[in-house]
Design a protein around this motif. Structure first.
Motif, PDB file in Angstrom:
ATOM      1  N   ILE A 188      49.676  37.165  61.040  1.00 44.31           N
ATOM      2  CA  ILE A 188      48.453  37.397  60.259  1.00 44.31           C
ATOM      3  C   ILE A 188      48.745  38.705  59.418  1.00 44.31           C
ATOM      4  CG2 ILE A 188      46.152  38.278  60.821  1.00 44.31           C
ATOM      5  CD1 ILE A 188      46.459  35.488  61.465  1.00 44.31           C
ATOM      6  N   TRP A 189      49.352  39.842  60.169  1.00 44.94           N
ATOM      7  CA  TRP A 189      49.567  41.044  59.496  1.00 44.94           C
ATOM      8  C   TRP A 189      50.343  40.804  58.203  1.00 44.94           C
ATOM      9  CZ3 TRP A 189      51.439  43.648  64.436  1.00 44.94           C
ATOM     10  CH2 TRP A 189      50.325  43.588  65.367  1.00 44.94           C
ATOM     11  N   LYS A 190      51.101  39.916  58.206  1.00 40.47           N
ATOM     12  CA  LYS A 190      52.064  39.719  57.096  1.00 40.47           C
ATOM     13  C   LYS A 190      51.300  39.217  55.792  1.00 40.47           C
ATOM     14  CE  LYS A 190      55.873  37.419  57.676  1.00 40.47           C
ATOM     15  NZ  LYS A 190      56.806  36.502  58.429  1.00 40.47           N
ATOM     16  N   HIS A 191      50.182  38.584  55.975  1.00 40.54           N
ATOM     17  CA  HIS A 191      49.547  38.015  54.760  1.00 40.54           C
ATOM     18  C   HIS A 191      48.187  38.246  54.816  1.00 40.54           C
ATOM     19  CE1 HIS A 191      52.905  35.032  54.704  1.00 40.54           C
ATOM     20  NE2 HIS A 191      52.658  34.930  55.782  1.00 40.54           N
ATOM     21  N   LYS A 192      47.710  39.368  55.459  1.00 39.79           N
ATOM     22  CA  LYS A 192      46.224  40.105  55.503  1.00 39.79           C
ATOM     23  C   LYS A 192      46.172  41.276  54.357  1.00 39.79           C
ATOM     24  CE  LYS A 192      44.282  42.330  58.483  1.00 39.79           C
ATOM     25  NZ  LYS A 192      43.966  43.607  57.724  1.00 39.79           N
ATOM     26  N   TYR A 213      56.397  52.585  67.494  1.00 43.54           N
ATOM     27  CA  TYR A 213      56.670  53.642  66.594  1.00 43.54           C
ATOM     28  C   TYR A 213      56.583  53.409  65.070  1.00 43.54           C
ATOM     29  CZ  TYR A 213      61.560  53.162  67.007  1.00 43.54           C
ATOM     30  OH  TYR A 213      62.721  52.699  66.972  1.00 43.54           O
ATOM     31  N   PRO A 214      55.966  54.469  64.292  1.00 39.36           N
ATOM     32  CA  PRO A 214      56.190  54.307  62.977  1.00 39.36           C
ATOM     33  C   PRO A 214      57.424  54.600  62.390  1.00 39.36           C
ATOM     34  CG  PRO A 214      54.993  56.458  63.507  1.00 39.36           C
ATOM     35  CD  PRO A 214      55.313  55.709  64.907  1.00 39.36           C
ATOM     36  N   ILE A 215      57.728  53.655  61.169  1.00 37.79           N
ATOM     37  CA  ILE A 215      59.075  54.227  60.806  1.00 37.79           C
ATOM     38  C   ILE A 215      58.764  54.844  59.239  1.00 37.79           C
ATOM     39  CG2 ILE A 215      61.195  53.150  59.974  1.00 37.79           C
ATOM     40  CD1 ILE A 215      60.875  50.920  61.786  1.00 37.79           C
ATOM     41  N   THR A 216      58.111  54.239  58.636  1.00 34.87           N
ATOM     42  CA  THR A 216      57.318  54.438  57.277  1.00 34.87           C
ATOM     43  C   THR A 216      56.106  54.303  57.431  1.00 34.87           C
ATOM     44  OG1 THR A 216      57.702  52.393  56.158  1.00 34.87           O
ATOM     45  CG2 THR A 216      59.509  53.884  56.246  1.00 34.87           C
ATOM     46  N   PRO A 217      55.302  54.749  56.129  1.00 31.09           N
ATOM     47  CA  PRO A 217      53.663  54.462  56.409  1.00 31.09           C
ATOM     48  C   PRO A 217      53.565  53.081  56.265  1.00 31.09           C
ATOM     49  CG  PRO A 217      54.462  56.452  54.785  1.00 31.09           C
ATOM     50  CD  PRO A 217      55.661  55.737  55.305  1.00 31.09           C
ATOM     51  N   ASP A 218      54.479  52.076  56.046  1.00 27.35           N
ATOM     52  CA  ASP A 218      54.064  50.762  55.886  1.00 27.35           C
ATOM     53  C   ASP A 218      55.196  49.825  56.700  1.00 27.35           C
ATOM     54  OD1 ASP A 218      56.086  50.747  54.248  1.00 27.35           O
ATOM     55  OD2 ASP A 218      55.176  49.755  52.593  1.00 27.35           O
ATOM     56  N   SER A 219      55.697  50.388  57.898  1.00 24.27           N
ATOM     57  CA  SER A 219      56.363  49.633  58.531  1.00 24.27           C
ATOM     58  C   SER A 219      56.688  50.362  60.155  1.00 24.27           C
ATOM     59  CB  SER A 219      57.903  49.610  58.162  1.00 24.27           C
ATOM     60  OG  SER A 219      58.547  50.854  58.165  1.00 24.27           O
ATOM     61  N   SER A 228      44.376  53.508  51.445  1.00 21.57           N
ATOM     62  CA  SER A 228      45.827  53.518  51.539  1.00 21.57           C
ATOM     63  C   SER A 228      46.479  53.934  52.800  1.00 21.57           C
ATOM     64  CB  SER A 228      46.300  54.363  50.379  1.00 21.57           C
ATOM     65  OG  SER A 228      45.793  55.568  50.549  1.00 21.57           O
ATOM     66  N   ASN A 229      47.523  53.557  53.348  1.00 25.05           N
ATOM     67  CA  ASN A 229      48.160  54.051  54.357  1.00 25.05           C
ATOM     68  C   ASN A 229      48.233  55.537  54.457  1.00 25.05           C
ATOM     69  OD1 ASN A 229      48.136  51.383  55.375  1.00 25.05           O
ATOM     70  ND2 ASN A 229      50.288  51.169  54.461  1.00 25.05           N
ATOM     71  N   PRO A 230      47.839  56.188  55.535  1.00 28.27           N
ATOM     72  CA  PRO A 230      48.175  57.581  55.648  1.00 28.27           C
ATOM     73  C   PRO A 230      49.921  57.772  55.458  1.00 28.27           C
ATOM     74  CG  PRO A 230      47.763  56.863  57.769  1.00 28.27           C
ATOM     75  CD  PRO A 230      47.625  55.535  56.845  1.00 28.27           C
ATOM     76  N   THR A 231      50.235  58.921  54.769  1.00 30.56           N
ATOM     77  CA  THR A 231      51.600  59.455  54.875  1.00 30.56           C
ATOM     78  C   THR A 231      51.949  60.241  56.131  1.00 30.56           C
ATOM     79  OG1 THR A 231      50.907  61.278  53.403  1.00 30.56           O
ATOM     80  CG2 THR A 231      51.794  59.539  52.378  1.00 30.56           C
ATOM     81  N   TYR A 287      60.463  44.161  67.945  1.00 28.99           N
ATOM     82  CA  TYR A 287      60.395  43.186  66.678  1.00 28.99           C
ATOM     83  C   TYR A 287      59.956  44.509  65.436  1.00 28.99           C
ATOM     84  CZ  TYR A 287      59.373  39.382  63.556  1.00 28.99           C
ATOM     85  OH  TYR A 287      59.218  38.491  62.326  1.00 28.99           O
ATOM     86  N   LEU A 288      60.767  44.341  64.314  1.00 29.18           N
ATOM     87  CA  LEU A 288      60.476  45.325  63.212  1.00 29.18           C
ATOM     88  C   LEU A 288      59.327  44.530  62.356  1.00 29.18           C
ATOM     89  CD1 LEU A 288      61.156  47.445  61.163  1.00 29.18           C
ATOM     90  CD2 LEU A 288      62.908  45.928  60.117  1.00 29.18           C
ATOM     91  N   VAL A 289      58.057  45.098  62.027  1.00 31.26           N
ATOM     92  CA  VAL A 289      57.104  44.754  61.464  1.00 31.26           C
ATOM     93  C   VAL A 289      57.265  45.473  60.054  1.00 31.26           C
ATOM     94  CG1 VAL A 289      54.688  44.594  61.069  1.00 31.26           C
ATOM     95  CG2 VAL A 289      55.730  44.401  63.570  1.00 31.26           C
ATOM     96  N   GLU A 290      57.152  44.883  59.032  1.00 29.43           N
ATOM     97  CA  GLU A 290      57.125  45.541  57.415  1.00 29.43           C
ATOM     98  C   GLU A 290      56.162  45.114  56.758  1.00 29.43           C
ATOM     99  OE1 GLU A 290      61.740  46.383  56.293  1.00 29.43           O
ATOM    100  OE2 GLU A 290      61.365  44.062  56.835  1.00 29.43           O
ATOM    101  N   GLY A 291      55.592  45.938  55.875  1.00 34.51           N
ATOM    102  CA  GLY A 291      54.277  45.684  55.217  1.00 34.51           C
ATOM    103  C   GLY A 291      53.061  45.774  55.722  1.00 34.51           C
TER     104      GLY A 291
END
Length: 382
Positions: free
Chosen positions: A309-313, A262-268, A18-21, A163-167
């Motif tokens: 790749i990240w969006k679907h892995k 820079y991190p926004i949330t644990p998964d973005s 799980s992603n670290p909080t 670019y915003l990366v989510e998930g």
């Protein structure tokens, strides 16, 4: 005779973890410093919080929590007044150190009128914020290196994109430091030399590559017989500075690439990248800027290939590796130092580690594949 062992028959299961909080300790680049010097407040979502970034009259840039401790007004919706940020709700004035220094309608400021403030730093025309869950200041030896000659006529201006990366957790992008093979399959380059060195808070990648003959994307500027040499280092968990030399027809173009997030949330997270190009003697500024833009457009192709790749892995904590996959587990051990208290950083996380990937077998396979693809393309009907 023959057959398989019980171990070979056992199905390999993915451990997703799980992603670290917790958010990584270190310097995080917020972008081009001058974008925050327009006299207005800027809302920045980072480290699981909402902050406001603003500049004082002397140009010094500050970052504090965006929500006023009075009645919760969003300071990013307020205004910069003098050297303070004013809340749009009741005009409480907050300075860059996170203290309320004035309540226009009141005789005195409450004693506890204090909010969160981040340490900020400018380097190479970029703005950085220091994040530490323990609240410690940055050690003097943990910093961002200066680009020699930056701010002089030696370099173009920054060409910059975000670019915003989510998930996905930002570990995905850091894993690329050791991932030799993905450059061929994702970025259409053939690595000819690939080495990693980890030590202290720095993780480095040394690579020499050429473009694939069967695919032209602009990533290498489509220069004939171009050879790219790269020396890239992460300084902490989120900021990579990469010196790139592109050689073609006896000419060498040097550039400095920034790959940061820079991190926004644990998964973005917000992915940012930019480049400056060294100016040749007599080169007009406009020509240097066009060259930098050409580079950044090609790099955008690369980064968006990664994002797809990240969006679907799947997240994977137990990747199954060959020796040509590089030191993934050692890199992740290095990366872990930024997610634990400083007292819990172990010698294994920071001691020097070197690994050079043998690229010979991969090169032979890839070149054969490229020749076959080129032959198919040549024989394809018009």
């Amino acid at each position: 005779m023959g057959g398989t062992t019980p171990e070979q028959d056992e199905v390999r299961m993915i451990e997703t973890g799980s992603n670290p909080t917790r958010f990584a300790r270190g310097w995080h680049c917020l972008g081009l410093a001058d974008t925050f010097r327009d006299g207005r407040p800027h809302e920045v979502k980072a480290f699981g919080q909402t902050a406001v970034v603003f500049a004082r009259r002397d140009g010094t840039i500050h970052m504090i929590d965006a929500f006023c401790r009075h009645m919760g007004g969003n300071l990013a919706r307020g205004a910069v007044k003098g050297d303070e940020i004013a809340c749009p709700f009741h005009d409480w004035r907050w300075n860059g150190e996170g203290r309320c220094v004035g309540v226009p309608y009141a005789r005195r400021v409450p004693l506890r009128a204090r909010t969160t403030a981040w340490i900020t730093m400018e380097r190479n025309g970029l703005l950085f914020a220091w994040n530490d869950p323990q609240g410690n200041p940055p050690p003097p030896d943990v910093t961002i290196p200066e680009i020699e000659g930056y701010g002089t006529d030696r370099w173009s201006e920054w060409s910059w994109k975000s670019y915003l990366v989510e998930g996905a957790h930002c570990r995905e992008i850091v894993d690329n430091v050791v991932d030799m093979a993905h450059f061929f399959y994702v970025h259409y380059q053939i690595p000819r030399y690939f080495k990693n060195v980890f030590e202290g808070h720095v993780a480095s990648q040394y690579m020499r590559s050429t473009g694939r003959d069967d695919i032209k994307t602009g990533v290498q500027m489509d220069l004939p017989d171009a050879v790219t040499r790269s020396e890239a280092s992460y300084y902490g968990p989120s900021f990579m500075l990469d010196t790139i030399w592109t050689e073609s027809d006896g000419d060498v173009v040097e550039a400095k690439l920034v790959n940061c997030h820079y991190p926004i949330t644990p998964d973005s997270f917000l992915l940012q990248y930019g480049i400056v190009v060294e100016k040749k003697p007599g080169m007009p500024d406009e020509q240097a800027q066009v060259m930098a833009q050409t580079f950044i457009d090609g790099l955008e192709v690369q980064f968006l290939q990664d994002v797809e790749i990240w969006k679907h892995k799947s997240r994977i904590d137990n990747p199954l590796l060959t020796e040509e996959d590089g030191p993934v587990y050692q890199l992740r051990r290095w990366y872990q130092q930024f997610y634990v208290d400083v007292e819990d950083v172990t010698p294994e996380m920071v001691r020097r580690f070197e690994f050079e990937v043998d690229c010979d077998h991969a090169i032979a396979t890839w070149e054969a594949e490229s020749r076959e693809a080129a032959a198919r393309a040549a024989n394809a009907p018009a």
